[in-house]
Write an enzyme that holds these catalytic residues in place. Sequence first.
Site, mmCIF file in Angstrom:
data_model
loop_
_atom_site.group_PDB
_atom_site.id
_atom_site.type_symbol
_atom_site.label_atom_id
_atom_site.label_comp_id
_atom_site.label_asym_id
_atom_site.label_seq_id
_atom_site.Cartn_x
_atom_site.Cartn_y
_atom_site.Cartn_z
ATOM 1 N N CYS A 75 0.838 -1.206 0.000
ATOM 2 C CA CYS A 75 0.000 0.000 0.000
ATOM 3 C C CYS A 75 0.870 1.253 0.000
ATOM 4 O O CYS A 75 0.582 2.226 -0.710
ATOM 5 C CB CYS A 75 -0.945 -0.013 1.201
ATOM 6 S SG CYS A 75 -0.131 -0.191 2.806
ATOM 7 N N HIS A 78 1.413 5.244 9.543
ATOM 8 C CA HIS A 78 0.600 4.138 9.013
ATOM 9 C C HIS A 78 -0.339 3.595 10.077
ATOM 10 O O HIS A 78 0.044 3.390 11.231
ATOM 11 C CB HIS A 78 1.545 3.026 8.531
ATOM 12 C CG HIS A 78 0.930 2.026 7.618
ATOM 13 N ND1 HIS A 78 -0.056 1.149 8.019
ATOM 14 C CD2 HIS A 78 1.171 1.747 6.304
ATOM 15 C CE1 HIS A 78 -0.402 0.375 7.005
ATOM 16 N NE2 HIS A 78 0.335 0.721 5.951
#
Length: 336
Positions: A152, A179
């Site tokens: 990602c 994150h």
Amino acid sequence: MLKIGINGFGRIGRLALRRILELNSSEITVTAINDLTTPTMLAYLFKHDTTHGTVPYDVSATDDALIIDGRSYRVYAQRDAAEIPWVANDGVDLVLECTGFYTSKEKSQAHLDAGVKKVLISAPAGPIKTIVYNVNDDTLTADDRIVSAGSCTTNALAPMAYWLNQDFGIEVGTMTVIHAFTSSQMILDGPKSSKLRPNRTASANTIPHSTGAAKAIGLVIPELDGHLQGHAQRVAVIDGSVCELVSVLKTGGVTAAQINQTMQTHTIDNESYGWNDEEIVSSDIIGDTHGGVFDPTLTEVTTSGTHQIVKTATWFDNEYGFVSNMIRTAQKFATV
């Protein structure tokens, strides 16, 4: 029509099916799923999702299938991927490898041994072709059988780094991704990992964490190989992340306005990389289908004499944004 098999029906696998159903396209469908969990549990977890909400479909299960709005999706529980009858029973053209266990070309060969034409791995997979849609998908060839969709963070960072390098040149850089925590971490302190920090409670700490995204950029953008480093800070949110890139550019005297202008130009009508100047926060990006969304309000340029450093930032839904980009890559991969 592209027929997809999903190996591993965890966070990524379930969202891949969700995204394909949302597309409602005659060009792509899922025909089979392989996961060791019971179909009843898979149906429950697919229907009810804490992060992305309940799906707008009628979902149930039989002993060997998911039933979604009356349509049956065969479910296998095969430990050895080479034994899954993807092709004979389900006509699968391409497998989305989402288990986290077949993350190399050698391991994913098992799907080819089962008769499938192509495999797209939903994670970094070592030194194999790694594709970020609208950055290097033009490097796919008819000879490619197994490729990686990266991570990602790679999908969020790569477009930003690509266009910065294309328009201004990147000398060197370092990235930090703030994150959301993931299922690889602990919900309470405990000795799960041989490393120390990952063993701390994910929902109550900011935890420095490794990331291969900066290094993986070299697989996506070869001219930046070895020029970027980076790390992650895992924070106490369940989804929604932001990647900051601090770089030294080859072009001198660049202003924040110039950087923002060129990035905005590249995001116009771009389905995989977006733009948002509304001073959003992490929860605002949840459900966004871009691999990354550039935030011009966070661009900074610091100059001292002839020295200049630039900071740029990209938001991303580290689950659904990544999956949406992976499905774009899968469709392109299948047609090459």
